[in-house]
Design an enzyme around this catalytic site. Structure first.
Site, PDB file in Angstrom:
ATOM      1  N   HIS A 123      64.098 -21.053  24.797  1.00 53.73           N
ATOM      2  CA  HIS A 123      64.151 -20.478  26.134  1.00 53.73           C
ATOM      3  C   HIS A 123      63.847 -18.981  26.228  1.00 53.73           C
ATOM      4  CE1 HIS A 123      68.095 -19.968  24.282  1.00 53.73           C
ATOM      5  NE2 HIS A 123      68.216 -18.879  25.031  1.00 53.73           N
ATOM      6  N   HIS A 124      63.519 -18.325  25.152  1.00 52.25           N
ATOM      7  CA  HIS A 124      63.272 -16.886  25.212  1.00 52.25           C
ATOM      8  C   HIS A 124      61.843 -16.533  25.646  1.00 52.25           C
ATOM      9  CE1 HIS A 124      67.111 -15.713  23.443  1.00 52.25           C
ATOM     10  NE2 HIS A 124      66.963 -16.735  22.624  1.00 52.25           N
ATOM     11  N   ALA A 125      60.921 -17.482  25.546  1.00 51.83           N
ATOM     12  CA  ALA A 125      59.527 -17.193  25.898  1.00 51.83           C
ATOM     13  C   ALA A 125      59.418 -16.791  27.369  1.00 51.83           C
ATOM     14  CB  ALA A 125      58.644 -18.402  25.618  1.00 51.83           C
ATOM     15  N   SER A 131      58.655 -14.562  22.685  1.00 53.03           N
ATOM     16  CA  SER A 131      59.839 -13.748  22.452  1.00 53.03           C
ATOM     17  C   SER A 131      60.901 -14.579  21.734  1.00 53.03           C
ATOM     18  CB  SER A 131      60.397 -13.247  23.790  1.00 53.03           C
ATOM     19  OG  SER A 131      61.537 -12.448  23.591  1.00 53.03           O
TER      20      SER A 131
END
Length: 142
Positions: A123-125, A131
């Site tokens: 979920h960081h993208a 990311s």
């Protein structure tokens, strides 16, 4: 489990294969439905990520890094980031994203109470940037 972020990188996709083998060894698969992953389409991925970023992910490989140095910096990928370039990066992303989308669809249709994607949750993208080990945000898309 077929992909490798590189030596020394904390993300270890081979752990997914190990998880699957444990499920088989302990017979847990008898208590669940196991699905073969279906890759997500470019259209699905572009519901959150930019077309330019998706096209970059499809083209980049360890063999052509030098010709994409400007884009690598722009998209926060490469040797000095936590999102390295590795063989099959787009295929890996497309597969884990497809799994998450299929899991969410299964839940929304009431066909299951629980759906687990062992490779999901990246979920960081961001919309136009990798990311935190994440290239495609499967959670937003699912």
């Amino acid at each position: 489990g077929l992909y490798h972020y590189g030596p020394g990188h904390p993300m270890k996709p081979h752990r997914l294969r190990m998880t699957h083998q444990l499920i088989l060894a302990y017979g847990l698969y008898r208590k669940m439905e196991v699905y073969t992953p279906k890759p997500s389409s470019d259209y699905q991925i572009q519901q959150f990520h930019s077309e330019e970023y998706v096209e970059f992910l499809k083209k980049i490989s360890p063999d052509n890094i030098k010709q994409f140095s400007t884009q690598m910096q722009r998209f926060n990928m490469g040797e000095n980031t936590d999102c390295p370039i590795f063989d099959g990066v787009y295929e890996f992303c497309s597969t884990y994203t497809g799994c998450s989308i299929d899991g969410a669809t299964t839940l929304n249709k009431g066909l299951a109470d629980i759906a687990i994607n062992w490779s999901g949750g990246l979920h960081h993208a961001k919309k136009i940037e990798a990311s935190g080990f994440c290239y495609i945000n499967d959670i937003v898309l699912a």
